[in-house]
Design a protein around this motif. Structure first.
Motif, mmCIF file in Angstrom:
data_model
loop_
_atom_site.group_PDB
_atom_site.id
_atom_site.type_symbol
_atom_site.label_atom_id
_atom_site.label_comp_id
_atom_site.label_asym_id
_atom_site.label_seq_id
_atom_site.Cartn_x
_atom_site.Cartn_y
_atom_site.Cartn_z
ATOM 1 N N LYS A 1 6.003 65.670 25.917
ATOM 2 C CA LYS A 1 4.914 66.286 24.739
ATOM 3 C C LYS A 1 4.700 67.657 25.415
ATOM 4 O O LYS A 1 4.244 68.486 24.790
ATOM 5 C CB LYS A 1 3.989 65.355 25.871
ATOM 6 C CG LYS A 1 4.365 65.729 27.648
ATOM 7 C CD LYS A 1 3.224 65.354 28.518
ATOM 8 C CE LYS A 1 3.338 63.718 28.405
ATOM 9 N NZ LYS A 1 4.799 63.065 28.844
ATOM 10 N N ASP B 1 11.317 61.146 27.340
ATOM 11 C CA ASP B 1 9.995 60.383 27.966
ATOM 12 C C ASP B 1 8.705 60.769 26.886
ATOM 13 O O ASP B 1 8.511 61.366 26.477
ATOM 14 C CB ASP B 1 9.331 61.047 28.985
ATOM 15 C CG ASP B 1 8.045 61.099 29.002
ATOM 16 O OD1 ASP B 1 6.901 59.982 28.692
ATOM 17 O OD2 ASP B 1 7.253 61.254 30.293
ATOM 18 N N HIS C 1 4.739 60.584 39.610
ATOM 19 C CA HIS C 1 4.465 61.804 39.267
ATOM 20 C C HIS C 1 3.605 63.177 39.578
ATOM 21 O O HIS C 1 2.711 62.555 39.867
ATOM 22 C CB HIS C 1 4.110 62.301 37.670
ATOM 23 C CG HIS C 1 3.515 63.125 36.926
ATOM 24 N ND1 HIS C 1 4.023 64.691 37.376
ATOM 25 C CD2 HIS C 1 4.493 63.853 35.830
ATOM 26 C CE1 HIS C 1 4.196 65.604 36.356
ATOM 27 N NE2 HIS C 1 4.780 64.929 36.179
ATOM 28 N N SER D 1 2.082 68.349 37.397
ATOM 29 C CA SER D 1 2.520 69.306 37.059
ATOM 30 C C SER D 1 2.496 70.500 37.211
ATOM 31 O O SER D 1 1.244 71.212 37.653
ATOM 32 C CB SER D 1 1.953 69.011 35.271
ATOM 33 O OG SER D 1 3.234 69.930 34.604
ATOM 34 N N GLY E 1 7.138 67.206 36.901
ATOM 35 C CA GLY E 1 6.687 68.171 38.083
ATOM 36 C C GLY E 1 7.634 69.174 38.463
ATOM 37 O O GLY E 1 7.501 70.265 39.273
ATOM 38 N N GLU F 1 11.632 62.085 34.538
ATOM 39 C CA GLU F 1 10.454 62.524 33.561
ATOM 40 C C GLU F 1 10.342 64.605 33.131
ATOM 41 O O GLU F 1 9.007 65.348 33.259
ATOM 42 C CB GLU F 1 9.698 61.725 33.047
ATOM 43 C CG GLU F 1 9.882 60.764 32.817
ATOM 44 C CD GLU F 1 8.435 60.004 33.360
ATOM 45 O OE1 GLU F 1 7.038 60.428 33.457
ATOM 46 O OE2 GLU F 1 8.326 58.910 32.846
ATOM 47 N N GLY G 1 9.685 67.725 32.062
ATOM 48 C CA GLY G 1 9.576 68.538 30.816
ATOM 49 C C GLY G 1 8.922 70.313 31.299
ATOM 50 O O GLY G 1 10.432 71.105 30.203
ATOM 51 N N ARG G 2 8.744 70.831 31.476
ATOM 52 C CA ARG G 2 8.887 72.021 32.031
ATOM 53 C C ARG G 2 9.788 72.757 32.292
ATOM 54 O O ARG G 2 10.535 73.974 32.176
ATOM 55 C CB ARG G 2 7.780 72.544 32.842
ATOM 56 C CG ARG G 2 6.716 73.741 33.138
ATOM 57 C CD ARG G 2 5.763 73.584 34.723
ATOM 58 N NE ARG G 2 4.805 73.021 34.337
ATOM 59 C CZ ARG G 2 4.068 73.950 33.573
ATOM 60 N NH1 ARG G 2 3.480 74.544 33.116
ATOM 61 N NH2 ARG G 2 2.867 72.870 33.926
ATOM 62 N N TYR H 1 4.230 73.788 27.022
ATOM 63 C CA TYR H 1 2.667 73.403 27.155
ATOM 64 C C TYR H 1 2.422 74.687 26.083
ATOM 65 O O TYR H 1 1.782 74.950 26.410
ATOM 66 C CB TYR H 1 1.811 72.874 28.246
ATOM 67 C CG TYR H 1 2.557 71.721 29.199
ATOM 68 C CD1 TYR H 1 2.426 70.697 28.795
ATOM 69 C CD2 TYR H 1 3.437 72.009 30.065
ATOM 70 C CE1 TYR H 1 3.075 69.590 28.743
ATOM 71 C CE2 TYR H 1 3.484 70.904 30.734
ATOM 72 C CZ TYR H 1 3.703 69.610 29.966
ATOM 73 O OH TYR H 1 4.991 68.600 30.531
HETATM 74 N N1 PLP Z 1 5.829 62.270 32.605
HETATM 75 C C1 PLP Z 1 3.981 61.902 32.516
HETATM 76 C C2 PLP Z 1 3.600 60.905 32.561
HETATM 77 C C3 PLP Z 1 3.374 63.501 32.618
HETATM 78 O O1 PLP Z 1 1.814 62.931 32.246
HETATM 79 C C4 PLP Z 1 3.832 65.135 32.317
HETATM 80 C C5 PLP Z 1 2.985 65.953 31.587
HETATM 81 O O2 PLP Z 1 2.250 65.823 31.494
HETATM 82 C C6 PLP Z 1 5.697 64.952 32.444
HETATM 83 C C7 PLP Z 1 6.435 63.151 32.500
HETATM 84 C C8 PLP Z 1 6.211 66.049 32.029
HETATM 85 O O3 PLP Z 1 5.639 66.943 33.379
HETATM 86 P P1 PLP Z 1 6.341 68.092 33.915
HETATM 87 O O4 PLP Z 1 6.206 69.250 32.600
HETATM 88 O O5 PLP Z 1 5.426 69.047 34.980
HETATM 89 O O6 PLP Z 1 7.871 68.036 33.914
#
Ligand code: PLP
Length: 419
Positions: free
Chosen positions: A71, A90, A200, A203, A240, A273, A275-276, A395
């Motif tokens: 995402k 994820d 989680h 974020s 996060g 998981e 992302g950022r 994002y």
């Molecule tokens: N996992 C889940 C279920 C999430 O909702 C998110 C972000 O919304 C993430 C992982 C990724 O989070 P981050 O980008 O803060 O690492």
């Protein structure tokens, strides 16, 4: 918002992988005669920084298998680069699952980490063999029983994420009490495989004590789950994380796991998981200054007092790739990239004192489309100059619109500073 920019480089120097790519692309545009849109905003992505982030992860948290949160940035080159490094994924929807499978990545490398899923998406996950998901309420357990009863389930716990940049536990996660009093007994009754716990901490998390608390909570759910006969062996610590604070957050993860999951015989697999963390620094957005007007006296006395002397309009904004200002609470920092055909790229946020105050606006006709109420740039930029915004990988392109007919997702030029 308050930003500075000061040119620090001789325009003729080598600007590094990203700078050279920015320069080559802009030099290629015939700004006087080009087709409409040829001067649209664009990204330069340094895949080397994605590789570096993954390497830092494996060095600091070798015991935690990352599943990149698609995402955050759905770019297929990001997915393939991370997949080749051994990172898993994820996914939160059918389309995200498909985007990973399309690259030949096996379904057993995917966690369907959305606690509230569409029925047909659950059926889809079953048909493509995605067999791990998260759940935080009893209705979802009934849905899993009906549509994918063999799927491994992680109970998603709520966390204290009050200080995070984007809170998630306002929407997802259950309490420990609900997990042990409601979800585990119901799963037992339905014969569903609860295989672990997920959480989680929000974020852009700032309070890493919440990691400790969440791992402690997970331990409690594992203990009761074991007593009820579940074979729980996966702890998913979510996302996060950020590169800038990873030393601190990863130390908290290591300490918490050692304290609450020290027993090697238990053979708990730790996953995450992020992302950022993986992509934020890898993308730089280049935007073109399409219009400029002196500050009209009648409506912005505060701005005049703050030293804003003009409004500039760029060809990307909060409806486009700068949507992170609204959706992700980011404050992108503008720097001058070109001014009067000279190229200025210093490649980082080390901006010195600028002396030209602007408010910066996106291209749409909506007054909400404000990129920065005050940015202090190193030059008195003109129409035709370019600005750049570093650190825009997370994002951004994932949530664009084509409102007012402007191009939604900007083109990406890829470089790899590790080659
Ligand atoms: N996992 C889940 C279920 C999430 O909702 C998110 C972000 O919304 C993430 C992982 C990724 O989070 P981050 O980008 O803060 O690492």
């Amino acid at each position: 918002m308050y930003c500075f920019d000061a040119p620090q480089q001789n325009p003729n120097t080598n600007h590094g992988f990203v700078g050279n790519a920015l320069k080559a692309k802009i030099n290629d545009i015939d700004h006087i005669n080009c087709e409409a849109g040829d001067e649209d905003s664009f990204f330069v992505c340094d895949l080397g920084l994605v590789k570096r982030a993954h390497q830092i992860w494996t060095e600091m948290l070798p015991m935690v298998q990352p599943h990149y949160a698609v995402k955050c940035n759905t770019d297929s080159r990001i997915i393939s680069t991370l997949a080749n490094l051994g990172c898993n994924f994820d996914c939160a929807s059918k389309a995200e699952i498909e985007s990973v499978l399309l690259q030949g990545i096996s379904a057993n490398r995917i966690v369907y980490a959305n606690p509230c899923k569409t029925n047909s998406f659950i059926r889809f996950a079953k048909t493509v063999d995605v067999n791990l998901t998260t759940v935080d309420n009893c209705n979802e357990l009934h849905k899993m029983k009906q549509f994918h009863p063999e799927c491994g389930i992680l109970i998603r716990l709520a966390t204290d994420d009050e200080s995070a940049q984007c809170r998630l536990s306002t929407k997802f996660g259950c309490t420990v009490e609900s997990a042990v009093d409601e979800l585990l007994p119901l799963a037992q009754e339905l014969g569903l495989p609860i295989v672990g716990v997920a959480f989680h901490v929000g974020s852009g998390a700032k309070d890493f004590g919440s990691i400790y608390k969440a791992v402690q909570d997970a331990r409690m759910v594992f203990d009761i789950g074991h007593q009820l006969g579940f074979k729980m062996n996966i702890l998913d610590i979510g996302g996060g994380f950020e590169v800038e604070t990873f030393e601190e957050s990863s130390a908290m993860v290591r300490m918490s796991l050692e304290k609450f999951f020290p027993n090697e015989n238990e053979q708990v697999k730790f996953i995450a998981e992020p992302g950022r963390f993986m992509v934020s620094n890898a993308f730089t957005l280049a935007t073109h200054v399409i219009a400029k007007r002196d500050l009209p006296r009648h409506f912005v006395t505060d701005d005049i007092e703050n030293g804003v002397k003009a409004m500039i309009y760029i060809n990307d904004g909060v409806y486009g790739n700068l949507n992170c200002i609204l959706f992700d609470h980011q404050h992108p920092i503008a720097h001058v990239l070109t001014h009067r055909d000279n190229f200025y790229y210093n490649g980082n946020d080390a901006h010195g004192k600028g002396k030209h105050g602007f408010s910066i606006w996106g291209p749409t006709c909506d007054g909400l489309d404000c990129v920065s109420v005050r940015s202090e740039l190193g030059f008195d930029v003109d129409v035709g100059d370019w600005l750049y915004f570093p650190n825009l990988g997370a994002y951004t392109s994932a949530a664009t619109t084509s409102f007012n007919g402007f191009k939604a997702v900007a083109d990406v030029i890829y470089v790899d500073s590790t080659l």
